[in-house]
Motif scaffolding. Structure first.
Motif, mmCIF file in Angstrom:
data_model
loop_
_atom_site.group_PDB
_atom_site.id
_atom_site.type_symbol
_atom_site.label_atom_id
_atom_site.label_comp_id
_atom_site.label_asym_id
_atom_site.label_seq_id
_atom_site.Cartn_x
_atom_site.Cartn_y
_atom_site.Cartn_z
ATOM 1 N N THR A 191 -16.656 -17.768 42.344
ATOM 2 C CA THR A 191 -16.139 -17.869 43.705
ATOM 3 C C THR A 191 -17.291 -18.199 44.653
ATOM 4 O O THR A 191 -18.360 -17.591 44.568
ATOM 5 C CB THR A 191 -15.506 -16.531 44.137
ATOM 6 O OG1 THR A 191 -14.519 -16.157 43.185
ATOM 7 C CG2 THR A 191 -14.873 -16.644 45.517
ATOM 8 N N ASP A 208 -5.209 -21.496 41.016
ATOM 9 C CA ASP A 208 -4.187 -21.327 42.047
ATOM 10 C C ASP A 208 -4.233 -22.387 43.138
ATOM 11 O O ASP A 208 -3.821 -22.138 44.265
ATOM 12 C CB ASP A 208 -4.342 -19.934 42.682
ATOM 13 C CG ASP A 208 -3.034 -19.420 43.254
ATOM 14 O OD1 ASP A 208 -1.979 -19.687 42.657
ATOM 15 O OD2 ASP A 208 -3.069 -18.744 44.300
ATOM 16 N N ASP A 209 -4.710 -23.592 42.810
ATOM 17 C CA ASP A 209 -4.873 -24.625 43.837
ATOM 18 C C ASP A 209 -3.564 -24.958 44.558
ATOM 19 O O ASP A 209 -3.572 -25.281 45.748
ATOM 20 C CB ASP A 209 -5.462 -25.881 43.206
ATOM 21 C CG ASP A 209 -6.849 -25.624 42.642
ATOM 22 O OD1 ASP A 209 -7.836 -26.072 43.244
ATOM 23 O OD2 ASP A 209 -6.943 -24.959 41.595
ATOM 24 N N ARG A 221 -12.731 -22.190 43.518
ATOM 25 C CA ARG A 221 -11.852 -22.794 44.536
ATOM 26 C C ARG A 221 -10.811 -21.781 45.057
ATOM 27 O O ARG A 221 -11.185 -20.794 45.679
ATOM 28 C CB ARG A 221 -11.182 -24.063 43.991
ATOM 29 C CG ARG A 221 -12.173 -25.134 43.525
ATOM 30 C CD ARG A 221 -11.437 -26.388 43.068
ATOM 31 N NE ARG A 221 -10.335 -26.108 42.170
ATOM 32 C CZ ARG A 221 -10.456 -25.854 40.879
ATOM 33 N NH1 ARG A 221 -11.638 -25.857 40.297
ATOM 34 N NH2 ARG A 221 -9.387 -25.592 40.130
ATOM 35 N N ALA A 222 -9.542 -22.039 44.788
ATOM 36 C CA ALA A 222 -8.495 -21.152 45.309
ATOM 37 C C ALA A 222 -8.266 -19.925 44.422
ATOM 38 O O ALA A 222 -7.405 -19.107 44.706
ATOM 39 C CB ALA A 222 -7.181 -21.928 45.450
#
Length: 522
Positions: free
Chosen positions: A17, A204-205, A234-235
Motif C-alpha cells: 500500500t 478492488d480497483d 492501489r485500491a
C-alpha cells in the motif's frame, strides 16, 4: 460444509500500500495476532526484496506455530532459494512463486513468448518443489490471459508439482459473473483440478474484489487470498473480515466455512490500522465505526424492539462490544428516551415533548449528540425549569471598531414578550445591559465563569453568573447552550429570575402577615 482456507497477505501485499511500511517488531506483532485470528497461511513478505524483508519472514516463520508461513518469489531461482531460506525454519513452510501470463505482460514486461513462459513455469515450480512440498503457483494477471493459454500454464504448474494454484485478478479487472465462469471453465478443462487447491487473489480497483472472491468459492475455489481491512496495492485487496463474515452469515447459500476466529476481527483490524497508519472508514463493512450504529428514528425504533430488524450481524460476533444508537437530527423519541433512561434520566410523559423539542434544537446544531451532550441538555432543562423568565431570542451585532449592540427578547412569567436593546464594550456586556433594562433593576455581576462540558468545536458551554442586588442578597444562575452568548444570557437571566422569585415570596409572606395581624386585632 466446505472448508475455505484463508491465505492472509497483509504483511506482503498489504505492505505494498502506498505510504505503508512495517518494521520487524510490527510485522511480528501482526503475525501473532493473525495466528490468533486463525488464518491458515500468512504470506510474511518478499524475502529477495531486501535483507530486512528476509529477516521479517524468517523471524515470523520461527515465531508462528499454528499457521503456515510462506514467502513470495518470482520465477527466478535466486528468489526461490531466498524464500526457502527464510521459511524453512517454520512448522509448515510454503513457497509462493509467480509469473505473468497475460498478453500485455508477456509483450511489454517479460518480453517472452508463450512457450518461454511455459518453460519458465515448468522449471521454477520443479525447482521450488525440491525445497518444500507445498508449492503455490500464480499466473499473474490471469483474468486478462487468454483462457486456453491460462489452462496450459496452470496445467504445466500442476504437472511440475504445484499443490496450490492461485488465480489472480491482479488489476481488479473482472466481475463476479466472469470470474465465476473462469473458475467453472478451469474446473472443466484442467486435469486434476480437484486434486489441488485452487485459490483466488482479487484486487478492488472496480470495487468488486469481495464479490469476485465469493464467486470463485461458488465455482470451486477452496482458498482465498486477502488482507485485513482490504489494504494493498492501489485500491487494495479482498478484505478478510468481509469474506469470513459473509461465509458465516450466509452459510445457507455458500455452504462453506473458515477457521477464522470471528471475535478477533475487530482487534486485528484495529492493530493493522494502527500499524499501517490507515484509518478504517466509518462506513467500512464488518469493522467500521458505523457498522453497528443506528441513527434513523425508524431504524432505532425497530432495533430497540428487536435488534434483528436492522442488524444481520451481532457486534459481539466480530469483537465489537455492542451496537450503538447514534443520536442526531433523524433520531426519534423512542431512541432518545431509551438512551436518557440508560444514563440515568427517567422522563415523565408530561415532560417528554419539551425535552424532545430541546433535543431536536441541539441535534440541528451538532451532527452527533453524545451522552455528555444529553447530560448537559438535561442539566440545562432542569435549570431552565427554575427560571421565572425565559430567553426567547438574542441578536448581537458585532463591530470591532465600536461598541457591540445586543437585542434581547424575554418572555415574562405572565407569558408577555418584552424586548430591548443596549450597547456594551463587549458582546456579553451588551447582552447583560439589555437584561438589566428589561428586568428593571440594577445589579452587580460579581462572578462570571464559562467552561466547556462537551468536546469539539461544537461543544456545549456551561456559564455561571453570580449577581448581587442592592440589598446585599446574591443569586446564582446557570446557562447551558451550544452558543456561548446564549448560555451567558440564560445564566444571567436565571440569576435575575431567582431574584424575582425571592422578592415575590417576600411580598406574599408580608401580605399574609398583614392579614393575620388584622384578624387578631378584630
Amino acid at each position: 460444509m466446505k472448508k475455505i482456507q484463508i491465505f492472509d497477505t497483509t504483511l506482503r501485499d498489504g505492505e505494498q500500500t502506498a505510504g505503508v511500511s512495517f518494521n520487524l517488531q510490527e510485522k511480528v506483532q501482526m503475525a501473532q495476532q493473525l495466528e490468533k485470528l486463525g488464518v491458515d497461511v500468512m504470506e510474511a513478505g518478499f524475502p529477495i526484496a531486501s535483507p530486512g524483508d528476509f529477516e521479517c519472514v524468517r523471524t515470523i516463520a520461527q515465531t508462528v506455530k499454528n499457521s503456515s508461513v510462506t514467502g513470495l518469489a518470482r520465477c527466478v531461482e535466486a528468489d526461490i532459494q531466498r524464500a526457502y531460506d527464510a521459511v524453512k525454519v517454520g512448522v509448515s513452510p510454503q513457497i509462493h512463486t509467480f509469473l505473468a501470463t497475460s498478453p500485455i505482460h508477456r509483450e511489454f514486461k517479460l518480453k517472452m513468448s508463450q512457450a518461454e513462459v511455459l518453460a519458465s513455469i515448468e522449471h521454477h515450480v520443479r525447482y521450488a518443489k525440491q525445497f518444500v512440498d507445498m508449492v503455490q503457483f500464480s499466473p499473474e494477471d490471469a483474468t486478462r490471459t487468454e483462457p486456453e493459454f491460462l489452462v496450459r500454464a496452470i496445467q504445466t504448474a500442476i504437472n511440475a508439482g504445484a499443490r496450490v494454484i492461485n488465480v489472480p485478478d491482479t488489476v481488479g479487472f473482472t466481475n463476479p459473473k466472469e470470474f465465476g465462469e473462469l473458475f467453472a471453465y478451469l474446473r472443466t478443462e484442467v486435469q486434476g483440478f480437484e486434486d489441488v487447491i485452487f485459490s483466488s487473489h482479487c484486487h478492488d480497483d472496480l470495487g468488486m474484489s469481495v464479490a469476485n472472491s465469493l464467486a470463485a468459492i461458488e465455482n470451486g475455489a477452496s482458498r482465498i487470498e486477502c488482507t485485513i481491512n482490504g489494504i494493498g496495492e492501489r485500491a487494495g485487496n479482498t478484505a478478510l473480515e468481509e469474506i469470513a463474515v459473509a461465509l458465516h452469515i450466509r452459510k445457507d447459500h455458500y455452504q462453506a466455512e473458515t477457521n477464522i476466529v470471528l471475535n478477533q476481527l475487530k482487534q486485528t483490524s484495529d492493530l493493522v490500522s494502527r500499524m499501517s497508519g490507515m484509518a478504517v472508514p466509518r462506513n467500512k463493512a464488518i469493522i467500521g465505526g458505523n457498522a453497528y450504529a443506528h441513527q434513523s428514528g425508524i431504524h432505532q425504533d425497530g432495533f430497540l424492539k428487536n435488534p434483528s430488524t436492522y442488524e444481520i450481524i451481532t457486534p459481539e460476533l466480530v469483537g465489537v462490544s455492542k451496537s450503538s444508537l447514534v443520536l442526531g437530527k433523524l433520531s426519534g423519541r423512542h431512541a432518545l428516551f431509551t438512551r436518557l433512561e440508560e444514563i440515568g434520566f427517567l422522563i415523565e410523559p408530561a415532560e417528554q415533548s419539551a425535552i424532545f423539542s430541546r433535543f431536536k434544537q441541539l441535534a440541528d446544531v451538532k451532527k452527533e449528540v453524545s451522552d455528555d451532550d444529553l447530560r448537559a441538555m438535561m442539566s440545562g432543562h432542569l435549570y431552565q425549569d427554575e427560571d421565572f423568565c425565559q430567553l426567547k431570542s438574542l441578536d448581537v451585532h458585532y463591530n470591532s471598531a465600536t461598541q457591540q449592540l445586543a437585542e434581547v427578547t424575554i418572555t415574562t412569567e405572565t407569558g408577555v414578550d418584552i424586548k430591548g436593546s443596549a450597547t456594551g464594550a463587549g458582546s456579553i456586556e451588551a447582552v447583560y445591559n439589555v437584561i438589566d433594562q428589561l428586568m428593571g433593576e440594577e445589579v452587580t455581576l460579581t462572578d462570571y465563569r464559562i467552561q466547556s462540558i462537551t468536546p469539539g468545536m461544537d461543544a456545549q458551554a456551561e456559564v455561571h453568573a453570580l449577581i448581587s442586588a442592592t440589598d446585599g442578597s446574591t443569586y446564582h444562575g446557570v446557562g447551558i447552550d451550544h452558543d456561548v452568548l446564549n448560555a451567558s444570557a440564560r445564566a444571567y437571566l436565571q440569576a435575575f429570575s431567582k431574584r424575582r422569585i425571592a422578592t415575590k415570596k417576600v411580598r406574599v409572606r408580608l401580605k399574609r402577615n398583614d392579614i393575620s395581624s388584622s384578624c387578631i386585632a378584630r
